[in-house]
Design a protein around this motif. Structure first.
Motif, PDB file in Angstrom:
ATOM      1  N   LEU A  39       0.839  -1.207   0.000  1.00  0.00           N
ATOM      2  CA  LEU A  39       0.000   0.000   0.000  1.00  0.00           C
ATOM      3  C   LEU A  39       0.870   1.253   0.000  1.00  0.00           C
ATOM      4  O   LEU A  39       0.598   2.212  -0.733  1.00  0.00           O
ATOM      5  N   LEU A  40       1.921   1.235   0.807  1.00  0.00           N
ATOM      6  CA  LEU A  40       2.831   2.381   0.855  1.00  0.00           C
ATOM      7  C   LEU A  40       3.500   2.599  -0.495  1.00  0.00           C
ATOM      8  O   LEU A  40       3.590   3.737  -0.984  1.00  0.00           O
ATOM      9  N   GLY A  41       3.953   1.507  -1.126  1.00  0.00           N
ATOM     10  CA  GLY A  41       4.602   1.630  -2.429  1.00  0.00           C
ATOM     11  C   GLY A  41       3.676   2.184  -3.490  1.00  0.00           C
ATOM     12  O   GLY A  41       4.064   3.058  -4.287  1.00  0.00           O
ATOM     13  N   LYS A  42       2.445   1.700  -3.508  1.00  0.00           N
ATOM     14  CA  LYS A  42       1.482   2.164  -4.508  1.00  0.00           C
ATOM     15  C   LYS A  42       1.080   3.610  -4.253  1.00  0.00           C
ATOM     16  O   LYS A  42       0.930   4.399  -5.195  1.00  0.00           O
ATOM     17  N   ALA A  43       0.917   3.981  -2.994  1.00  0.00           N
ATOM     18  CA  ALA A  43       0.593   5.368  -2.659  1.00  0.00           C
ATOM     19  C   ALA A  43       1.689   6.311  -3.131  1.00  0.00           C
ATOM     20  O   ALA A  43       1.414   7.381  -3.707  1.00  0.00           O
ATOM     21  N   HIS A  44       2.939   5.920  -2.923  1.00  0.00           N
ATOM     22  CA  HIS A  44       4.060   6.750  -3.379  1.00  0.00           C
ATOM     23  C   HIS A  44       4.072   6.856  -4.909  1.00  0.00           C
ATOM     24  O   HIS A  44       4.384   7.927  -5.458  1.00  0.00           O
ATOM     25  N   GLN A  45       3.718   5.760  -5.586  1.00  0.00           N
ATOM     26  CA  GLN A  45       3.677   5.795  -7.047  1.00  0.00           C
ATOM     27  C   GLN A  45       2.627   6.796  -7.541  1.00  0.00           C
ATOM     28  O   GLN A  45       2.882   7.569  -8.478  1.00  0.00           O
ATOM     29  N   ILE A  46       1.457   6.784  -6.916  1.00  0.00           N
ATOM     30  CA  ILE A  46       0.394   7.712  -7.315  1.00  0.00           C
ATOM     31  C   ILE A  46       0.821   9.156  -7.065  1.00  0.00           C
ATOM     32  O   ILE A  46       0.644  10.031  -7.930  1.00  0.00           O
ATOM     33  N   ILE A  47       1.397   9.411  -5.899  1.00  0.00           N
ATOM     34  CA  ILE A  47       1.854  10.775  -5.581  1.00  0.00           C
ATOM     35  C   ILE A  47       2.950  11.211  -6.549  1.00  0.00           C
ATOM     36  O   ILE A  47       2.969  12.373  -7.008  1.00  0.00           O
ATOM     37  N   ASP A  48       3.857  10.303  -6.900  1.00  0.00           N
ATOM     38  CA  ASP A  48       4.920  10.637  -7.866  1.00  0.00           C
ATOM     39  C   ASP A  48       4.326  11.006  -9.224  1.00  0.00           C
ATOM     40  O   ASP A  48       4.817  11.921  -9.891  1.00  0.00           O
ATOM     41  N   LEU A  49       3.289  10.287  -9.645  1.00  0.00           N
ATOM     42  CA  LEU A  49       2.640  10.592 -10.925  1.00  0.00           C
ATOM     43  C   LEU A  49       1.991  11.971 -10.887  1.00  0.00           C
ATOM     44  O   LEU A  49       2.047  12.723 -11.867  1.00  0.00           O
ATOM     45  N   TYR A  50       1.356  12.302  -9.766  1.00  0.00           N
ATOM     46  CA  TYR A  50       0.792  13.652  -9.630  1.00  0.00           C
ATOM     47  C   TYR A  50       1.905  14.701  -9.642  1.00  0.00           C
ATOM     48  O   TYR A  50       1.766  15.765 -10.266  1.00  0.00           O
ATOM     49  N   ASP A  51       3.008  14.405  -8.951  1.00  0.00           N
ATOM     50  CA  ASP A  51       4.143  15.333  -8.948  1.00  0.00           C
ATOM     51  C   ASP A  51       4.631  15.600 -10.371  1.00  0.00           C
ATOM     52  O   ASP A  51       4.862  16.753 -10.758  1.00  0.00           O
ATOM     53  N   LYS A  52       4.774  14.533 -11.150  1.00  0.00           N
ATOM     54  CA  LYS A  52       5.255  14.666 -12.529  1.00  0.00           C
ATOM     55  C   LYS A  52       4.269  15.438 -13.407  1.00  0.00           C
ATOM     56  O   LYS A  52       4.658  16.053 -14.403  1.00  0.00           O
ATOM     57  N   ALA A  53       2.989  15.392 -13.014  1.00  0.00           N
ATOM     58  CA  ALA A  53       1.961  16.141 -13.752  1.00  0.00           C
ATOM     59  C   ALA A  53       1.869  17.590 -13.284  1.00  0.00           C
ATOM     60  O   ALA A  53       1.016  18.347 -13.761  1.00  0.00           O
ATOM     61  N   GLY A  54       2.731  17.955 -12.344  1.00  0.00           N
ATOM     62  CA  GLY A  54       2.735  19.328 -11.851  1.00  0.00           C
ATOM     63  C   GLY A  54       1.662  19.617 -10.828  1.00  0.00           C
ATOM     64  O   GLY A  54       1.301  20.783 -10.599  1.00  0.00           O
ATOM     65  N   ILE A  55       1.142  18.567 -10.192  1.00  0.00           N
ATOM     66  CA  ILE A  55       0.063  18.723  -9.197  1.00  0.00           C
ATOM     67  C   ILE A  55       0.636  18.432  -7.815  1.00  0.00           C
ATOM     68  O   ILE A  55       1.141  17.338  -7.562  1.00  0.00           O
ATOM     69  N   SER A  56       0.547  19.403  -6.929  1.00  0.00           N
ATOM     70  CA  SER A  56       1.142  19.245  -5.602  1.00  0.00           C
ATOM     71  C   SER A  56       0.302  18.321  -4.731  1.00  0.00           C
ATOM     72  O   SER A  56      -0.915  18.205  -4.898  1.00  0.00           O
ATOM     73  N   ARG A  57       0.970  17.680  -3.801  1.00  0.00           N
ATOM     74  CA  ARG A  57       0.298  16.684  -2.962  1.00  0.00           C
ATOM     75  C   ARG A  57      -0.771  17.280  -2.060  1.00  0.00           C
ATOM     76  O   ARG A  57      -1.631  16.559  -1.562  1.00  0.00           O
ATOM     77  N   ASP A  58      -0.730  18.614  -1.857  1.00  0.00           N
ATOM     78  CA  ASP A  58      -1.760  19.216  -1.008  1.00  0.00           C
ATOM     79  C   ASP A  58      -3.109  19.313  -1.704  1.00  0.00           C
ATOM     80  O   ASP A  58      -4.088  19.767  -1.101  1.00  0.00           O
ATOM     81  N   ARG A  59      -3.181  18.853  -2.963  1.00  0.00           N
ATOM     82  CA  ARG A  59      -4.468  18.798  -3.663  1.00  0.00           C
ATOM     83  C   ARG A  59      -4.937  17.358  -3.886  1.00  0.00           C
ATOM     84  O   ARG A  59      -5.940  17.132  -4.572  1.00  0.00           O
ATOM     85  N   VAL A  60      -4.227  16.417  -3.276  1.00  0.00           N
ATOM     86  CA  VAL A  60      -4.524  14.996  -3.487  1.00  0.00           C
ATOM     87  C   VAL A  60      -4.732  14.302  -2.144  1.00  0.00           C
ATOM     88  O   VAL A  60      -4.004  14.547  -1.183  1.00  0.00           O
TER      89      VAL A  60
END
Length: 309
Positions: A101-122
């Motif tokens: 779960l931790l690994g997958k959560a980090h993957q999703i956050i990394d994808l948002y980061d790469k899309a220019g979307i900060s984690r405070d919106r996710v």
């Protein structure tokens, strides 16, 4: 008189429970949530076809990564038309594996980061299993805020609050479904077991000064929403949002801080599992919900697999 939807927005943050961008744009919620079932529906919407095609590029057979890319593409589009956050769900098949779960959560956050979307919106959505709650506790400490979903029991709510998760999504309609099937009775208003569950959790959190946000979810009718008016947040389908928008009747606030709540109790793992075992409804609905999301995840991955050249 303003609509019930506009009245509700005065004391509850309204969240759209959909991936349908057109509906979100029309109904103007603050936040939005998606899950594998909603993403599967979104995959058949023509406007998302390009996202599907882009999601499978260079994934080297990793359909889980492709599904996460699609979820982030849908989420990114939604974030352009709402002021708040998008909740994106971790693969339900990982619900009993904290490290996965931790690994997958980090993957999703990394994808948002790469899309220019900060984690405070996710918000990362995790099933409210013991492992999901423990993963969320670690993610919160990293600054990755979480939405704990498939929550049916008071024990789950207690454990989530003690873990310091940002938000929980107690399911109203699915609790109602279970009791209706089990007893053969219809439930309305404050007698609805799903409404009673969320009311109990809300009062417990406020009485004990927990900061975790309570977001009622999974509604079957307008009455359930009306009884929970005043809850921190409510995530509502476009169909019910439209009914609220069309209704000009009065909508009083039902939930407010200051009501009596049970004393704080911290559960260890054994106590959590025993309390869960004792709640037949919660045990049934959690298992069913995980299975349903897992099957829809597999169907979404099959759609993506067909796109791989």
């Amino acid at each position: 008189m303003t609509s019930k939807l506009e009245q509700l927005k005065q004391f509850t943050t309204v969240v759209a429970d959909t991936g349908d961008l057109e509906a979100i744009t029309r109904l103007k919620p603050y936040d939005a949530t998606t899950n594998p079932s909603l993403l599967l529906k979104a995959s058949s919407i023509e406007s998302y076809a390009s996202h599907l095609n882009d999601s499978v590029l260079d994934v080297k057979g990793d359909l889980g990564l492709a599904a996460d890319r699609f979820a982030v593409a849908v989420g990114g589009g939604i974030l352009k038309v709402i002021p708040g956050r998008i909740s994106t769900e971790v693969d339900a098949r990982l619900s009993f594996d904290e490290n996965a779960l931790l690994g997958k959560a980090h993957q999703i956050i990394d994808l948002y980061d790469k899309a220019g979307i900060s984690r405070d919106r996710v918000l990362i959505k995790l099933a409210s299993t013991w492992e999901g709650i423990r993963a969320a506790e670690k993610l919160e400490k990293e600054g990755i805020q979480c939405n704990l979903t498939l929550l049916f029991s008071f024990a789950q709510a207690q454990a989530c609050a003690d873990a310091g998760v940002f938000l929980i999504s107690p399911f109203v309609g699915r609790i109602y479904d279970w009791y209706k099937k089990s007893t053969g009775q219809e439930y309305t208003g404050a007698e609805d077991p799903g409404v009673q569950s969320v009311t109990r959790i809300y009062n417990y959190y406020k009485a004990n000064d927990y900061k975790t946000v309570v977001m009622g979810a999974s509604f079957r009718n307008i009455s359930q929403i009306e009884e929970l008016a005043g809850c921190d947040r409510l995530t509502i389908s476009p169909e019910l949002l439209q009914k609220l928008s069309d209704d000009q009747g009065e909508l009083p606030q039902k939930l407010k801080p200051g009501n009596p709540g049970e004393p704080r109790q911290t559960l260890n793992e054994a106590q959590f599992r025993w309390a869960s075992n004792e709640d037949a409804m919660a045990t049934d609905k959690l298992a069913e919900g995980i299975r349903q999301f897992a099957r829809d995840q597999e169907k979404l991955e099959a759609v993506l697999a067909a796109k791989v050249k």
